[in-house]
Design an enzyme around this catalytic site. Structure first.
Site, mmCIF file in Angstrom:
data_model
loop_
_atom_site.group_PDB
_atom_site.id
_atom_site.type_symbol
_atom_site.label_atom_id
_atom_site.label_comp_id
_atom_site.label_asym_id
_atom_site.label_seq_id
_atom_site.Cartn_x
_atom_site.Cartn_y
_atom_site.Cartn_z
ATOM 1 N N ASP A 193 0.808 -1.205 -0.149
ATOM 2 C CA ASP A 193 0.409 -0.207 -0.293
ATOM 3 C C ASP A 193 0.955 0.808 -0.074
ATOM 4 O O ASP A 193 2.360 1.009 -0.123
ATOM 5 C CB ASP A 193 -1.314 -0.293 1.718
ATOM 6 C CG ASP A 193 -0.104 0.623 2.718
ATOM 7 O OD1 ASP A 193 1.051 0.015 2.460
ATOM 8 O OD2 ASP A 193 -0.528 0.360 3.829
ATOM 9 N N ASP A 219 1.825 5.073 2.280
ATOM 10 C CA ASP A 219 1.145 5.471 3.409
ATOM 11 C C ASP A 219 1.008 6.944 3.756
ATOM 12 O O ASP A 219 2.473 7.262 2.991
ATOM 13 C CB ASP A 219 1.910 4.843 5.015
ATOM 14 C CG ASP A 219 1.302 3.191 4.986
ATOM 15 O OD1 ASP A 219 0.056 2.988 5.177
ATOM 16 O OD2 ASP A 219 2.510 2.328 4.137
ATOM 17 N N ASP A 274 -3.183 4.639 2.587
ATOM 18 C CA ASP A 274 -3.551 5.012 3.861
ATOM 19 C C ASP A 274 -3.494 6.855 4.634
ATOM 20 O O ASP A 274 -2.224 6.770 3.491
ATOM 21 C CB ASP A 274 -2.856 3.962 4.610
ATOM 22 C CG ASP A 274 -3.481 2.664 5.221
ATOM 23 O OD1 ASP A 274 -4.328 2.183 4.927
ATOM 24 O OD2 ASP A 274 -2.301 1.982 6.171
#
Ligand code: CTP
Ligand code: MN
Ligand code: MN
Ligand code: MN
Length: 404
Positions: free
Chosen positions: A204, A206, A328
């Site tokens: 992902d 962040d 995120d």
């Protein structure tokens, strides 16, 4: 045969936060084996075993050269009986029999596939397995009720299991920066997580968002999310208000200014190539089945159909002009920014070890919000990661050396 005298012994600190762990791993054969067993333990909710294997793997990652003999490991911390047995097996046989049988096991394979769905954890996967669901096909036909996250996760399964590149992370960073600038001038965006540690790919991206004026960051997340959503950048988002409440006497601020760490778990729709500048992601090219399954084609057997379907999917994937990426977002007030950056840079084991060090060796409590000294009964303020390491009595370890 190597004699005792020729064997290089290693000297390594016992806490991962005392060590410099770069991405240059000289023992990936050993760390891969130990990491797989750690993952398997975590997938089976055996957290203690998981941490033990993670610590052993992290120790092997920190060694400056390749291990060739068990005798080199004498006196090293973090290596329990079980981990040593696995290492011995790999050194002597090239592979660990336990790792190989785990990899082959029906349960491990199913846990991997099912927890590979965004929104599905070990407990849900375990329940599904007990109901006879081992793969996505069985899940789709099972009639199980999926929540919003899981539906999205299943829909974008392939994209979300495809590693995110640094270039993609940077492209998303530009979009997030633009969103943040548009809703509140002067806001700052920091890339955290694995990419801050210098990793070339990640699962992902962040980001940590703040504003230099304390309190200005309040209410920022919903505005950022609305900006992104209205421009079609989000395939999924769930924003949660953080429940962190300050206690004792600090960081001393009135109740109205208590912690407002907000988090957004999202799935971005990232346009491939250079099109990122356009704020409106284009619609996907509609690739029709006929482009691949031409009319003259005869489909006689299941195998041929399967082959054609595979080709079709590959064609479709190569024509798709966007991909789904997990992102995120976290908003932190500037007073907690240093702690938030430290807490969100990772690695997960490095963070866990920092907190263990703080508690066990310094009688302090470290979180992504603050550092509390239990002896002095007060919060220790910091505006940089360097200051936090200094409070903890640790040598400063830069992000690129936190890859434990
Ligand atoms: N983190 C956290 N709370 C969560 C999830 C993550 O504090 N609920 C922190 C982790 O401790 C870690 C950082 O956020 O330090 C990044 O977590 P994650 O994205 O899961 O891992 P990465 O190290 O970025 O690795 P990857 O490349 O796989 O994303
Ligand atoms: Mn080296
Ligand atoms: Mn990450
Ligand atoms: Mn993350």
């Amino acid at each position: 045969q190597i004699s005792e005298a020729e064997v290089a012994l290693f000297s390594v600190s016992s806490y991962a936060c005392q060590r410099r762990t770069t991405l240059d791993n000289h023992n990936s054969n050993l760390t891969d084996a130990l990491s797989l067993l750690a993952e398997n333990a975590e997938l089976n909710n055996e957290d203690g075993r998981g941490v033990a294997f993670r610590r052993a793997a992290a120790l092997m990652k920190a060694l400056p050269t390749q291990v060739i003999s068990m005798s080199q490991l004498r006196g090293l911390p973090c290596l329990g009986e079980h981990s040593l047995r696995v290492i011995k097996d790999v050194l002597e046989n090239g592979v660990s029999s336990e790792v190989e049988s785990t990899k082959q096991s029906k349960r491990y394979k199913a846990l991997k596939i099912l927890t590979g769905i965004f929104g599905v954890g070990a407990k849900t996967a375990d329940r599904w397995i007990r109901e006879g669901i081992y793969n996505l096909e069985q899940l789709r036909h099972s009639g199980q009720t999926l929540n919003r996250a899981q539906k999205s996760g299943l829909e974008h399964y392939d994209d979300l299991n495809e590693p995110v590149t640094k270039a993609e992370a940077d492209a998303i960073g530009e979009i997030v920066q633009k969103a943040v600038d548009s809703v509140l001038t002067g806001s700052q965006v920091a890339l955290t997580g694995g990419f801050r540690r210098g990793k070339l790919t990640g699962h992902d991206v962040d980001f940590l968002i703040t504003h230099p004026e304390e309190g200005k960051e309040v209410g920022l997340m919903p505005k950022v999310v609305a900006w992104l959503e209205s421009r079609g950048f989000l395939l999924y988002q769930k924003t949660t208000r953080n429940s962190y409440l300050e206690s004792k006497d600090g960081p001393a601020r009135p109740a109205s200014n208590m912690d407002r760490f907000e988090r957004c778990f999202s799935i971005f729709k990232l346009t491939k190539g250079k099109e990122q500048e356009s704020t409106q992601p284009e619609e996907q090219n509609d690739l029709k089945t006929k482009d691949v399954l031409r009319p003259h084609m005869q489909v006689d057997t299941d195998q041929q159909l399967c082959e054609l379907s595979k080709n079709y999917q590959m064609e479709a994937a190569s024509h798709k002009i966007w991909r789904a990426v997990r992102v995120d977002l976290v908003v932190s007030p500037i007073s907690q920014f240093a702690f938030a950056v430290l807490g969100w840079t990772g690695s997960k084991l490095f963070e866990r070890e920092l907190r263990r060090w703080a508690g066990h060796e310094k009688n302090m409590s470290l979180s992504s919000h603050a550092l509390f000294d239990n002896t002095q009964n007060k919060y220790l303020r910091a505006t940089s990661e360097e200051e936090i390491f200094a409070y903890l009595g640790l040598e400063y370890i830069p992000p690129s050396e936190r890859n434990a």
